[in-house]
Design a protein around this motif. Structure first.
Motif, PDB file in Angstrom:
ATOM      1  N   LYS A 154      56.654  48.915  33.034  1.00 12.49           N
ATOM      2  CA  LYS A 154      55.840  50.125  33.115  1.00 12.49           C
ATOM      3  C   LYS A 154      54.619  50.023  32.216  1.00 12.49           C
ATOM      4  O   LYS A 154      53.496  50.388  32.593  1.00 12.49           O
ATOM      5  CB  LYS A 154      56.708  51.328  32.746  1.00 12.49           C
ATOM      6  CG  LYS A 154      56.000  52.650  32.929  1.00 12.49           C
ATOM      7  CD  LYS A 154      56.948  53.800  32.606  1.00 12.49           C
ATOM      8  CE  LYS A 154      56.238  55.141  32.826  1.00 12.49           C
ATOM      9  NZ  LYS A 154      57.136  56.266  32.506  1.00 12.49           N
ATOM     10  N   LYS A 155      54.800  49.517  31.011  1.00 13.96           N
ATOM     11  CA  LYS A 155      53.679  49.353  30.061  1.00 13.96           C
ATOM     12  C   LYS A 155      52.665  48.344  30.592  1.00 13.96           C
ATOM     13  O   LYS A 155      51.448  48.531  30.469  1.00 13.96           O
ATOM     14  CB  LYS A 155      54.205  48.903  28.704  1.00 13.96           C
ATOM     15  CG  LYS A 155      54.954  49.984  27.946  1.00 13.96           C
ATOM     16  CD  LYS A 155      55.405  49.473  26.583  1.00 13.96           C
ATOM     17  CE  LYS A 155      56.110  50.569  25.803  1.00 13.96           C
ATOM     18  NZ  LYS A 155      56.540  50.071  24.458  1.00 13.96           N
ATOM     19  N   ALA A 156      53.143  47.278  31.177  1.00 12.62           N
ATOM     20  CA  ALA A 156      52.242  46.252  31.715  1.00 12.62           C
ATOM     21  C   ALA A 156      51.371  46.822  32.831  1.00 12.62           C
ATOM     22  O   ALA A 156      50.177  46.535  32.935  1.00 12.62           O
ATOM     23  CB  ALA A 156      53.058  45.065  32.224  1.00 12.62           C
ATOM     24  N   ILE A 157      52.034  47.655  33.678  1.00 10.76           N
ATOM     25  CA  ILE A 157      51.278  48.264  34.770  1.00 10.76           C
ATOM     26  C   ILE A 157      50.196  49.198  34.236  1.00 10.76           C
ATOM     27  O   ILE A 157      49.058  49.211  34.706  1.00 10.76           O
ATOM     28  CB  ILE A 157      52.235  49.024  35.719  1.00 10.76           C
ATOM     29  CG1 ILE A 157      53.157  48.028  36.442  1.00 10.76           C
ATOM     30  CG2 ILE A 157      51.460  49.868  36.733  1.00 10.76           C
ATOM     31  CD1 ILE A 157      54.258  48.702  37.238  1.00 10.76           C
ATOM     32  N   ILE A 158      50.565  49.997  33.218  1.00 13.09           N
ATOM     33  CA  ILE A 158      49.596  50.945  32.625  1.00 13.09           C
ATOM     34  C   ILE A 158      48.406  50.200  32.039  1.00 13.09           C
ATOM     35  O   ILE A 158      47.243  50.554  32.265  1.00 13.09           O
ATOM     36  CB  ILE A 158      50.292  51.808  31.560  1.00 13.09           C
ATOM     37  CG1 ILE A 158      51.315  52.739  32.221  1.00 13.09           C
ATOM     38  CG2 ILE A 158      49.263  52.601  30.765  1.00 13.09           C
ATOM     39  CD1 ILE A 158      52.163  53.526  31.243  1.00 13.09           C
ATOM     40  N   TRP A 159      48.693  49.131  31.298  1.00 11.00           N
ATOM     41  CA  TRP A 159      47.589  48.366  30.689  1.00 11.00           C
ATOM     42  C   TRP A 159      46.735  47.670  31.749  1.00 11.00           C
ATOM     43  O   TRP A 159      45.521  47.523  31.594  1.00 11.00           O
ATOM     44  CB  TRP A 159      48.143  47.337  29.706  1.00 11.00           C
ATOM     45  CG  TRP A 159      48.523  47.954  28.378  1.00 11.00           C
ATOM     46  CD1 TRP A 159      49.765  48.138  27.874  1.00 11.00           C
ATOM     47  CD2 TRP A 159      47.612  48.478  27.426  1.00 11.00           C
ATOM     48  NE1 TRP A 159      49.729  48.741  26.651  1.00 11.00           N
ATOM     49  CE2 TRP A 159      48.398  48.966  26.337  1.00 11.00           C
ATOM     50  CE3 TRP A 159      46.228  48.613  27.359  1.00 11.00           C
ATOM     51  CZ2 TRP A 159      47.836  49.560  25.209  1.00 11.00           C
ATOM     52  CZ3 TRP A 159      45.672  49.197  26.241  1.00 11.00           C
ATOM     53  CH2 TRP A 159      46.455  49.662  25.178  1.00 11.00           C
ATOM     54  N   ILE A 183      46.182  48.872  34.749  1.00  7.30           N
ATOM     55  CA  ILE A 183      45.334  49.930  35.329  1.00  7.30           C
ATOM     56  C   ILE A 183      44.162  50.233  34.404  1.00  7.30           C
ATOM     57  O   ILE A 183      43.015  50.385  34.830  1.00  7.30           O
ATOM     58  CB  ILE A 183      46.169  51.187  35.604  1.00  7.30           C
ATOM     59  CG1 ILE A 183      47.205  50.901  36.716  1.00  7.30           C
ATOM     60  CG2 ILE A 183      45.263  52.362  35.990  1.00  7.30           C
ATOM     61  CD1 ILE A 183      48.179  52.029  36.936  1.00  7.30           C
ATOM     62  N   ILE A 184      44.432  50.332  33.093  1.00  9.11           N
ATOM     63  CA  ILE A 184      43.376  50.603  32.110  1.00  9.11           C
ATOM     64  C   ILE A 184      42.331  49.499  32.148  1.00  9.11           C
ATOM     65  O   ILE A 184      41.126  49.744  32.116  1.00  9.11           O
ATOM     66  CB  ILE A 184      43.975  50.748  30.699  1.00  9.11           C
ATOM     67  CG1 ILE A 184      44.840  52.020  30.631  1.00  9.11           C
ATOM     68  CG2 ILE A 184      42.869  50.779  29.651  1.00  9.11           C
ATOM     69  CD1 ILE A 184      45.590  52.171  29.316  1.00  9.11           C
ATOM     70  N   GLY A 185      42.783  48.240  32.237  1.00  5.60           N
ATOM     71  CA  GLY A 185      41.850  47.112  32.286  1.00  5.60           C
ATOM     72  C   GLY A 185      40.951  47.177  33.499  1.00  5.60           C
ATOM     73  O   GLY A 185      39.739  46.926  33.432  1.00  5.60           O
ATOM     74  N   VAL A 186      41.588  47.512  34.657  1.00  6.64           N
ATOM     75  CA  VAL A 186      40.797  47.609  35.890  1.00  6.64           C
ATOM     76  C   VAL A 186      39.761  48.710  35.778  1.00  6.64           C
ATOM     77  O   VAL A 186      38.605  48.560  36.194  1.00  6.64           O
ATOM     78  CB  VAL A 186      41.729  47.846  37.091  1.00  6.64           C
ATOM     79  CG1 VAL A 186      40.909  48.196  38.343  1.00  6.64           C
ATOM     80  CG2 VAL A 186      42.585  46.623  37.349  1.00  6.64           C
ATOM     81  N   LEU A 187      40.150  49.829  35.188  1.00  7.38           N
ATOM     82  CA  LEU A 187      39.222  50.951  35.030  1.00  7.38           C
ATOM     83  C   LEU A 187      38.066  50.586  34.101  1.00  7.38           C
ATOM     84  O   LEU A 187      36.909  50.956  34.361  1.00  7.38           O
ATOM     85  CB  LEU A 187      39.973  52.174  34.485  1.00  7.38           C
ATOM     86  CG  LEU A 187      40.965  52.826  35.442  1.00  7.38           C
ATOM     87  CD1 LEU A 187      41.727  53.962  34.754  1.00  7.38           C
ATOM     88  CD2 LEU A 187      40.238  53.365  36.684  1.00  7.38           C
ATOM     89  N   VAL A 188      38.370  49.866  33.035  1.00  7.87           N
ATOM     90  CA  VAL A 188      37.315  49.447  32.092  1.00  7.87           C
ATOM     91  C   VAL A 188      36.318  48.523  32.778  1.00  7.87           C
ATOM     92  O   VAL A 188      35.103  48.665  32.640  1.00  7.87           O
ATOM     93  CB  VAL A 188      37.930  48.769  30.855  1.00  7.87           C
ATOM     94  CG1 VAL A 188      36.839  48.103  30.011  1.00  7.87           C
ATOM     95  CG2 VAL A 188      38.695  49.793  30.026  1.00  7.87           C
TER      96      VAL A 188
END
Length: 303
Positions: free
Chosen positions: A9-14, A16-21
């Protein structure tokens, strides 16, 4: 099993954050940059173009006194730098003859010596009228129509960094053909000014065209489209650039007359590239011939 799910779950969140950045960075990079325009105001003023001719200052009247026959000089009555009139005795001969000048002026050079035997045609003395100077300039045959007897001229004395008023007094009727071009000589009178010296270089400007109380813009503010049509960017009510076609008139190399499309006090936006490159490719703005220019611009006082 629970820890493994939490890690995923944490890997997925990070991720997503990376893609958004990355997406945000690409968006910001792709956004159009704000143009830093330079603002200039359209003004009213006067504009003039001039023909320019170069030459050197010379004395209008000078006389070299020659011996008209064989003689022997007895006395030399004057010295270099002395002012003389047509009644002044310059020299006497052993035969009692008096030699006088035909013009008033200043003794610039004495070639004869006392007691010397002089042959006919020998140079005796030079008289120059330094109070009556003129500028002699060369005029290209294609610019001959710009000069005529009686026309006013502004004469710039380069060495003195000053301007004086002059007037064309004579234009030669015969030209000198050199390297495929014929030039004529024009004489420009000069005021009686003690700072002027024979031989100084000078430039005579003769008015070509002039306009008064017209709308003026710096030439750097003018742009041209693909069809070589002039336009400007006018600042609209929303502070945004609005493209407006214009009609141009006289220019002096710095300012240009705008006949239509711009009013006095309009704010013109000049892009950095236009400011850097200066006037565009508009060949129609060029003044022809060997014309030089000089003008003035200013506020509503039309200075």
């Amino acid at each position: 099993m629970k820890n493994k799910k939490t890690g995923n779950k944490k890997a997925i969140i990070w991720s997503i954050i990376g893609v958004l950045v990355v997406a945000l960075g690409v968006t910001l990079y792709a956004m159009p940059k704000k143009t830093n325009y330079t603002e200039v105001k359209a003004t009213t003023g006067n504009l003039a173009t001039n023909y320019s001719f170069s030459g050197s200052i010379e004395a209008k009247n000078r006389q070299t006194v020659y011996a008209d026959k064989a003689m022997q000089i007895k006395d030399i009555k004057v010295q270099e730098g002395q002012k003389v009139s047509t009644d002044t005795v310059l020299m006497t001969t052993v035969m009692g003859e008096e030699i006088k000048p035909q013009i008033a002026g200043e003794v610039s050079n004495i070639d004869a010596d006392e007691n010397a035997q002089i042959m006919p045609g020998a140079k005796l003395i030079d008289i120059v009228d330094y109070s009556n100077l003129q500028l002699k300039v060369q005029v290209d045959e294609y610019d001959l129509s710009a000069v005529s007897t009686g026309k006013d001229a502004t004469v710039t004395i380069h060495a003195l960094n000053k301007d004086v008023k002059g007037k064309i007094t004579d234009v030669s009727k015969e030209g000198d053909y050199t390297n495929g071009v014929t030039t004529f000589t024009a004489d420009v009178s000069l005021p009686n000014d003690s700072s002027l010296r024979v031989g100084m270089s000078a430039e005579a400007k003769v008015l070509n065209q002039s306009v008064s109380n017209v709308v003026l813009l710096p030439m750097s503010a003018i742009q041209f489209d693909a069809g070589n049509n002039p336009y400007v960017l006018i600042k609209d009510s929303n502070d945004l650039p609005k493209t407006v076609g214009i009609t141009l008139g006289l220019n002096d190399g710095v300012h240009v007359e705008v006949k239509s499309g711009v009013k006095a006090n309009d704010t013109i936006l000049v892009p950095p590239i236009a400011k850097a490159t200066g006037f565009g490719p508009g060949a129609q703005m060029k003044q022809g011939g060997s014309e030089a220019s000089q003008g003035s611009s200013g506020g509503d006082n039309g200075q």
